[in-house]
Design an enzyme around this catalytic site. Sequence first.
Site, PDB file in Angstrom:
ATOM      1  N   HIS A  99      -0.405   3.907   2.179  1.00  0.00           N
ATOM      2  CA  HIS A  99       0.258   5.172   1.855  1.00  0.00           C
ATOM      3  C   HIS A  99      -0.514   5.736   0.658  1.00  0.00           C
ATOM      4  CE1 HIS A  99       3.762   2.753   3.312  1.00  0.00           C
ATOM      5  NE2 HIS A  99       4.219   3.886   3.793  1.00  0.00           N
ATOM      6  N   ASP A 102       0.468   4.135  -2.560  1.00  0.00           N
ATOM      7  CA  ASP A 102       0.089   2.731  -2.814  1.00  0.00           C
ATOM      8  C   ASP A 102      -1.226   2.641  -3.564  1.00  0.00           C
ATOM      9  OD1 ASP A 102       2.152   2.105  -1.008  1.00  0.00           O
ATOM     10  OD2 ASP A 102       0.745   2.100   0.673  1.00  0.00           O
TER      11      ASP A 102
HETATM   12  C1  XUL Z   1       9.255   0.955   6.462  1.00  0.00           C
HETATM   13  C2  XUL Z   1       7.949   0.879   7.151  1.00  0.00           C
HETATM   14  C3  XUL Z   1       6.839   1.644   6.530  1.00  0.00           C
HETATM   15  C4  XUL Z   1       5.910   2.261   7.523  1.00  0.00           C
HETATM   16  C5  XUL Z   1       4.863   3.142   6.900  1.00  0.00           C
HETATM   17  O1  XUL Z   1      10.241   0.167   7.039  1.00  0.00           O
HETATM   18  O2  XUL Z   1       7.809   0.194   8.133  1.00  0.00           O
HETATM   19  O3  XUL Z   1       6.161   0.785   5.685  1.00  0.00           O
HETATM   20  O4  XUL Z   1       5.251   1.302   8.286  1.00  0.00           O
HETATM   21  O5  XUL Z   1       5.403   4.160   6.135  1.00  0.00           O
END
Ligand code: XUL
Length: 433
Positions: A99, A102
């Site tokens: 993300h 992150d």
């Molecule tokens: C949350 C989840 C996230 C997604 C990406 O439960 O799975 O980490 O994979 O935003």
Amino acid sequence: MSYFADIAPLTYEGPDSGSDLCYRHYNPDEMVMGKRMEDHLRFAVAWWHSFAWEGGDPFGGPTFLRPWQAGSDLDHAMAKADAAFDLFDILGQPYFCWHDADIRPEGATFAESLSNFEAIVDYCLAKMDGRKVQLLWGTANMFSHRRFMSGASTNPDPDVFAWSAATVKACMDATMKMGGQNYVLWGGREGYETLLNTDLGREMDQMGRFLSMVVDYKHKIGFKGTILVEPKPQEPSKHQYDYDVATCYGFLQRYGLEGEVKLNLEQGHAILAGHSFEHEIALASALGVLGSIDMNRNDYQSGWDTDQFPNNVPEVALAYYYILKAGGLGTGGTNFDAKLRRQSLDPVDLVAGHAGGMDVCARGLKAAAAMVEDGGLEAALSDRYAGWQTPEAQAMLDGDLGSIFDRVMAGGVDPQPRSGRQEILENYVNRFV
Ligand code: XUL
Ligand code: CO
């Protein structure tokens, strides 16, 4: 010095090895159904759980205290990236995922966050140069910061919609710049807590329009990867608009996006929705929207999204069975959306968590391939549906209720119940896992 100090790159030592730090089943070059194991599994390390997560829970704060978590400036973000690439060197997995939040420190303004983000993307690109590891997917975190507490694209405030659109544009640009193979959208806050303050028809239209803009932008910049939506039924929102595969497919169809967007399926999310992982995979495959998987497990007692590393071979084997049946993961992969337990403080725990997960998946894949090659499940299916091969049965599908009525009245249609053979089939699967 590396955070992982003296931990050497892992090698395949075979099932009898007694070492804590090796692969017993994951053997990247081993051929499985004519394809390298690495190319089937396409493992990715998730930046958020492995490097950003600090070990907090609702009752207590951080436990990990990693060196890069001592500050939130660019220097610490770069130290985090250094540790990430050190772990990639140890594991030898082909992909990672992030993300925006992150990898970069949050700035005081949108522009400052963006400039931090661009600096880290360039830093990572320099580290990728000369390494084999690539980006499986990028995504935007539009659920942690308080500005997103009432949703991102579904927010009642159009300024949050604008902020979200600008954020996704920047994340898609970065994903493309890093050669990413997919772009993921998980709508963490795209849902609601109470209908009393929510116009859900309007919110879904906003989300549909947003996703259409994402697809348009993909084509505008010539991004060749796949756009993926990740279903989840609840947590953090009580009601999520992307509940499960069936709900997401209906949503995509409603907004004319079913040919443009596929799904990223997560084991834990399937369980929260009251499904098995293989149900979600098989349904996505039947609907033509199987994209990628997030591989973890939930704790079956807690009923919450605990995101643990996988360690249940029979479950994983069935997941890969339906993936193999679907022809594989395409541009997708197996992303470990899995985190350590809060007490697993040491660098060695991070290595062992991934290595164990990779071994479980390798065992599952091999069992799945053996079941495909043996053909027992496929033969049982053909036998069960064999009646539909007859000309009468096929003609019925082109007919109407009246013509079927006439055929039944003419005699010769006399249904006889047959065993579904569930126990025999479950025993069959047990021979392989
Ligand atoms: C949350 C989840 C996230 C997604 C990406 O439960 O799975 O980490 O994979 O935003
Ligand atoms: Co996930």
